[in-house]
Design a protein around this motif. Structure first.
Motif, PDB file in Angstrom:
ATOM      1  N   ARG A  75       0.797  -1.135  -0.016  1.00  0.00           N
ATOM      2  CA  ARG A  75       0.076   0.113   0.072  1.00  0.00           C
ATOM      3  C   ARG A  75       0.763   1.210  -0.076  1.00  0.00           C
ATOM      4  N   THR A  76       0.386   2.310  -0.716  1.00  0.00           N
ATOM      5  CA  THR A  76       1.303   3.337  -0.930  1.00  0.00           C
ATOM      6  C   THR A  76       0.533   4.566   0.034  1.00  0.00           C
ATOM      7  N   VAL A  77      -0.777   4.305   0.690  1.00  0.00           N
ATOM      8  CA  VAL A  77      -1.186   5.216   1.435  1.00  0.00           C
ATOM      9  C   VAL A  77      -1.116   5.296   2.892  1.00  0.00           C
TER      10      VAL A  77
END
Length: 77
Positions: A75-77
């Motif tokens: 995940r990048t968030v």
């Protein structure tokens, strides 16, 4: 012709830390070898599989092990 996908929980000892999933293609002696080759090519081209091992049994049956890396998405968030 029979196909069986082995999940990433199956680890081979020489794979070290790399995670692979395996596809086992079993070809009966009475099945067509050109059809089996065509199916192997399709899996390698479109499914990103690579041939790891192939065995020719005494009765004429064949078994092919194909593998590909398990892609882990972070995940990048």
């Amino acid at each position: 012709m029979r196909e069986q996908i082995l999940g990433s929980s199956v680890e081979r000892q020489r794979d070290n830390a790399r995670q692979y999933e395996y596809l086992v293609l079993t070809v009966a002696p009475d099945d067509s070898l050109p059809d089996a080759r065509r199916r192997l090519v399709e899996h390698s081209e479109y499914g990103k599989w690579e041939l790891e091992r192939s065995v020719l049994y005494m009765g004429g049956g064949r078994r092919f092990w194909m593998r590909r890396k398990v892609l882990t998405v972070q995940r990048t968030v």
